[in-house]
Design a protein around this motif. Sequence first.
Motif, PDB file in Angstrom:
ATOM      1  N   VAL A 305       0.849  -1.193   0.000  1.00 44.59           N
ATOM      2  CA  VAL A 305       0.000   0.000   0.000  1.00 44.59           C
ATOM      3  C   VAL A 305       0.886   1.244   0.000  1.00 44.59           C
ATOM      4  N   PRO A 306       0.736   2.118  -0.970  1.00 46.89           N
ATOM      5  CA  PRO A 306       1.586   3.321  -1.020  1.00 46.89           C
ATOM      6  C   PRO A 306       1.273   4.283   0.112  1.00 46.89           C
ATOM      7  N   ASP A 307       2.227   5.119   0.435  1.00 48.98           N
ATOM      8  CA  ASP A 307       2.069   6.107   1.492  1.00 48.98           C
ATOM      9  C   ASP A 307       1.267   7.285   0.927  1.00 48.98           C
ATOM     10  N   LEU A 308       0.003   7.438   1.391  1.00 51.71           N
ATOM     11  CA  LEU A 308      -0.898   8.465   0.864  1.00 51.71           C
ATOM     12  C   LEU A 308      -1.278   9.451   1.951  1.00 51.71           C
ATOM     13  N   PRO A 309      -1.715  10.669   1.567  1.00 47.99           N
ATOM     14  CA  PRO A 309      -2.175  11.642   2.575  1.00 47.99           C
ATOM     15  C   PRO A 309      -3.398  11.120   3.326  1.00 47.99           C
ATOM     16  N   GLU A 310      -3.650  11.674   4.475  1.00 44.63           N
ATOM     17  CA  GLU A 310      -4.757  11.239   5.319  1.00 44.63           C
ATOM     18  C   GLU A 310      -6.097  11.444   4.592  1.00 44.63           C
TER      19      GLU A 310
END
Length: 348
Positions: A305-310
């Motif tokens: 899972v990519p690091d995405l904004p909240e």
Amino acid sequence: MALKRMGIVNDYEKIRTFAIAIVGVGGVGSVTAEMLTRCGIGKLLLFDYDKVELANMNRLFFQPHQAGLSKVQAAEYTLRNINPDVLFEVHNYNITTVENFQYFMDRISNGGLEEGKPVDLVLSCVDNFEARMAINTACNELGQTWMESGVSENAVSGHIQLIIPGESACFACAPPLVVAANIDEKTLKREGVCAASLPTTMGVVAGILVQNVLKFLLNFGTVSFYLGYNAMQDFFPTMSMKPNPQCDDRNCRKQQEEYKKKVAALPKPEVVQEEEEIIHEDNEWGIELVSEVSEEELKNSSGPVPDLPEGITVAYTIPEKQEDSVAEVTVEDSGESLEDLMAKMKNM
């Protein structure tokens, strides 16, 4: 009273407490006045300066023996006989003149069912742009809600429009051709051609106008801000128009600002987030909901899972490529030609 028993209207008797001003007692206005009289309205104020003519007999309401009488006088006589409980106030003058315009505004402000109080609604049933603009100017200045109506020159289409100063577009917010192009309305009249007139179209427009009035005053159904009628296709377009912040009418702009302040002062409703109810987590039959896919299988079928904004999630992930476990097979070149191989196959 049947409307009340059927649950359509909470209190139909309230109709007796309303006063309505009708400007223009012609093909649409006269039928509108009759419908409201039969509905039991409390008071009607009628404004017109024209006389009844025999040429008007292709329309509804007026009768041949009334020819020569002012339209408001003839209308009052007929309407009183239909329902004597309604109060009538008639004005035989042109509201577009300076002197009469001030008197018109005074009657809107003070001619309610109780003298000194404003009317509840103004209905425009006129057939010219100048009179519509006069009504628009008066209602914007007074903050008076009104409804505009009209029938096209070819008599096969019409419309009604609810105008609440500050909340919806006024008649000057979306200017017609005569305003946008700075044309004198009188020059648009074609020589030797008069406007067509059909009692059917005028009756339909009057009917949807009064229906909208009843829904607005008695608070039932959906009130239309704009409802059109095209007789050629039996088409009833409906829409709502927001006010124009650059409207030429300064009182319209003033009403818009007051409406914004009123809306801002209203308490904001609290948003209550309801928890989702868990269904069948435990039951007397011992039934369980079990996923057909194991956690291991689910993990193998998902990628990182990519690091995405909240607040942002991915709909799916791409699983990582796995190396093929099947061993590669190599074929050695025998050096034989295709013809030799074919001959061997035949001899086998």
